[in-house]
Design a protein around this motif. Structure first.
Motif, mmCIF file in Angstrom:
data_model
loop_
_atom_site.group_PDB
_atom_site.id
_atom_site.type_symbol
_atom_site.label_atom_id
_atom_site.label_comp_id
_atom_site.label_asym_id
_atom_site.label_seq_id
_atom_site.Cartn_x
_atom_site.Cartn_y
_atom_site.Cartn_z
ATOM 1 N N MET A 1 0.839 -1.185 0.000
ATOM 2 C CA MET A 1 0.000 0.000 0.000
ATOM 3 C C MET A 1 0.883 1.247 0.000
ATOM 4 N N ALA A 2 0.347 2.321 -0.535
ATOM 5 C CA ALA A 2 1.117 3.551 -0.651
ATOM 6 C C ALA A 2 0.242 4.758 -0.334
ATOM 7 N N ARG A 3 0.884 5.810 0.091
ATOM 8 C CA ARG A 3 0.223 7.095 0.213
ATOM 9 C C ARG A 3 0.247 7.757 -1.161
ATOM 10 N N TRP A 4 -0.618 8.749 -1.381
ATOM 11 C CA TRP A 4 -0.671 9.433 -2.665
ATOM 12 C C TRP A 4 0.674 10.071 -2.999
ATOM 13 N N GLU A 5 1.371 10.595 -2.013
ATOM 14 C CA GLU A 5 2.651 11.236 -2.283
ATOM 15 C C GLU A 5 3.663 10.249 -2.873
ATOM 16 N N VAL B 1 2.835 7.833 -5.026
ATOM 17 C CA VAL B 1 2.465 7.765 -6.441
ATOM 18 C C VAL B 1 3.053 8.979 -7.156
ATOM 19 N N GLU B 2 2.905 10.159 -6.549
ATOM 20 C CA GLU B 2 3.438 11.389 -7.153
ATOM 21 C C GLU B 2 4.955 11.328 -7.332
ATOM 22 N N ALA B 3 5.664 10.784 -6.342
ATOM 23 C CA ALA B 3 7.125 10.705 -6.416
ATOM 24 C C ALA B 3 7.575 9.693 -7.468
ATOM 25 N N ASP B 4 6.853 8.581 -7.577
ATOM 26 C CA ASP B 4 7.240 7.503 -8.477
ATOM 27 C C ASP B 4 6.873 7.784 -9.936
ATOM 28 N N ALA B 5 5.732 8.427 -10.166
ATOM 29 C CA ALA B 5 5.244 8.677 -11.532
ATOM 30 C C ALA B 5 4.562 10.051 -11.576
ATOM 31 N N PRO B 6 5.352 11.142 -11.524
ATOM 32 C CA PRO B 6 4.765 12.476 -11.370
ATOM 33 C C PRO B 6 3.809 12.907 -12.480
ATOM 34 N N GLU B 7 4.125 12.646 -13.743
ATOM 35 C CA GLU B 7 3.225 13.063 -14.833
ATOM 36 C C GLU B 7 1.927 12.269 -14.800
ATOM 37 N N PHE B 8 2.028 10.989 -14.557
ATOM 38 C CA PHE B 8 0.850 10.117 -14.421
ATOM 39 C C PHE B 8 -0.012 10.595 -13.252
ATOM 40 N N ALA B 9 0.602 10.821 -12.089
ATOM 41 C CA ALA B 9 -0.141 11.268 -10.902
ATOM 42 C C ALA B 9 -0.831 12.599 -11.152
ATOM 43 N N ALA B 10 -0.164 13.517 -11.854
ATOM 44 C CA ALA B 10 -0.780 14.821 -12.149
ATOM 45 C C ALA B 10 -1.998 14.655 -13.042
ATOM 46 N N ALA B 11 -1.905 13.774 -14.047
ATOM 47 C CA ALA B 11 -3.053 13.539 -14.941
ATOM 48 C C ALA B 11 -4.210 12.915 -14.175
ATOM 49 N N VAL B 12 -3.926 11.944 -13.322
ATOM 50 C CA VAL B 12 -4.965 11.290 -12.530
ATOM 51 C C VAL B 12 -5.611 12.296 -11.581
ATOM 52 N N ARG B 13 -4.796 13.109 -10.945
ATOM 53 C CA ARG B 13 -5.360 14.102 -10.015
ATOM 54 C C ARG B 13 -6.241 15.105 -10.755
ATOM 55 N N ALA C 1 -13.845 13.385 -2.552
ATOM 56 C CA ALA C 1 -12.501 13.024 -2.111
ATOM 57 C C ALA C 1 -11.625 14.262 -2.182
ATOM 58 N N GLN C 2 -10.681 14.351 -1.256
ATOM 59 C CA GLN C 2 -9.775 15.497 -1.243
ATOM 60 C C GLN C 2 -8.337 15.023 -1.193
ATOM 61 N N PHE C 3 -7.494 15.655 -1.998
ATOM 62 C CA PHE C 3 -6.056 15.447 -1.960
ATOM 63 C C PHE C 3 -5.497 16.490 -1.001
ATOM 64 N N ARG C 4 -4.817 16.041 0.057
ATOM 65 C CA ARG C 4 -4.271 16.980 1.034
ATOM 66 C C ARG C 4 -3.109 16.337 1.774
ATOM 67 N N ASP C 5 -2.027 17.068 1.891
ATOM 68 C CA ASP C 5 -0.869 16.645 2.685
ATOM 69 C C ASP C 5 -0.343 15.270 2.284
ATOM 70 N N GLY C 6 -0.304 15.001 0.971
ATOM 71 C CA GLY C 6 0.267 13.760 0.488
ATOM 72 C C GLY C 6 -0.643 12.553 0.579
ATOM 73 N N ASP C 7 -1.903 12.771 0.914
ATOM 74 C CA ASP C 7 -2.872 11.684 1.037
ATOM 75 C C ASP C 7 -4.149 12.035 0.295
ATOM 76 N N LEU D 1 -6.931 7.140 2.466
ATOM 77 C CA LEU D 1 -6.833 6.046 1.506
ATOM 78 C C LEU D 1 -5.397 5.529 1.411
ATOM 79 N N ASP D 2 -5.229 4.238 1.614
ATOM 80 C CA ASP D 2 -3.979 3.538 1.321
ATOM 81 C C ASP D 2 -4.156 2.940 -0.064
ATOM 82 N N ILE D 3 -3.273 3.293 -0.970
ATOM 83 C CA ILE D 3 -3.465 2.979 -2.382
ATOM 84 C C ILE D 3 -2.679 1.734 -2.780
#
Length: 160
Positions: A1-5, A7-19, A46-52, A127-129
């Motif tokens: 499981m992962a925090r949203w941050e 996902v952002e660190a591992d695949a930044p362009e993908f995470a930005a598109a998904v967000r 749903a809210q994106f906040r503080d890496g989650d 959410l744990d992703i």
């Protein structure tokens, strides 16, 4: 499981598109599991906040009861209709799944809510992703492009 941050660190362009897809509309669709194991679909925000990513719920709503009993979930972004003239212009839709963690500690609740504890009794879930998927029409518009990120595996791309 992962925090949203993560996902952002591992695949930044993908995470930005998904967000962008999740932020495009206020309401999302949440799938939970009922006591008998059958699926339940609920509207949610749903809210994106503080890496989650966070989900709130009214006190003892069916989706909250489901998540407290079985923390598995799937969340789907709202989706706009593709253009008949240019299907490749459709931004696609996004899905993510994993498990929730309910926040019940008053100090953690206040921090998660931006410094203020909720005024009414409610539920808050982090959410744990496990998996994130972005599906869109390719160019030319004769196939789908599916990008899949999994915790511990990273990003993969498929065409169908």
């Amino acid at each position: 499981m992962a925090r949203w941050e993560e996902v952002e660190a591992d695949a930044p362009e993908f995470a930005a598109a998904v967000r962008r897809l999740f932020d495009a509309f206020k309401h999302k669709t949440l799938a939970t599991l009922r006591r008998d194991g059958s699926p339940r679909i609920s509207g949610t925000e749903a809210q994106f906040r503080d890496g989650d990513i966070w989900l709130g719920s009214m006190w003892m709503a069916r989706k909250a009861v489901d998540l407290r009993r079985d923390p598995r979930f799937a969340l789907h972004s709202a989706s706009e209709d593709p253009s008949d003239d240019n299907p490749s212009s459709w931004p696609g839709d996004a899905k993510l799944s994993g498990r929730v963690e309910e926040v019940t500690d008053p100090e953690q609740l206040a921090k998660a809510m931006g410094g203020e504890a909720p005024s009414e009794q409610s539920h808050l879930f982090r959410l744990d992703i496990e998996e994130v998927v972005w599906t869109r029409v390719g160019t030319p518009a004769d196939h789908l492009v599916i990008e899949l990120w999994r915790a511990g595996e990273g990003l993969r791309r498929f065409q169908r």
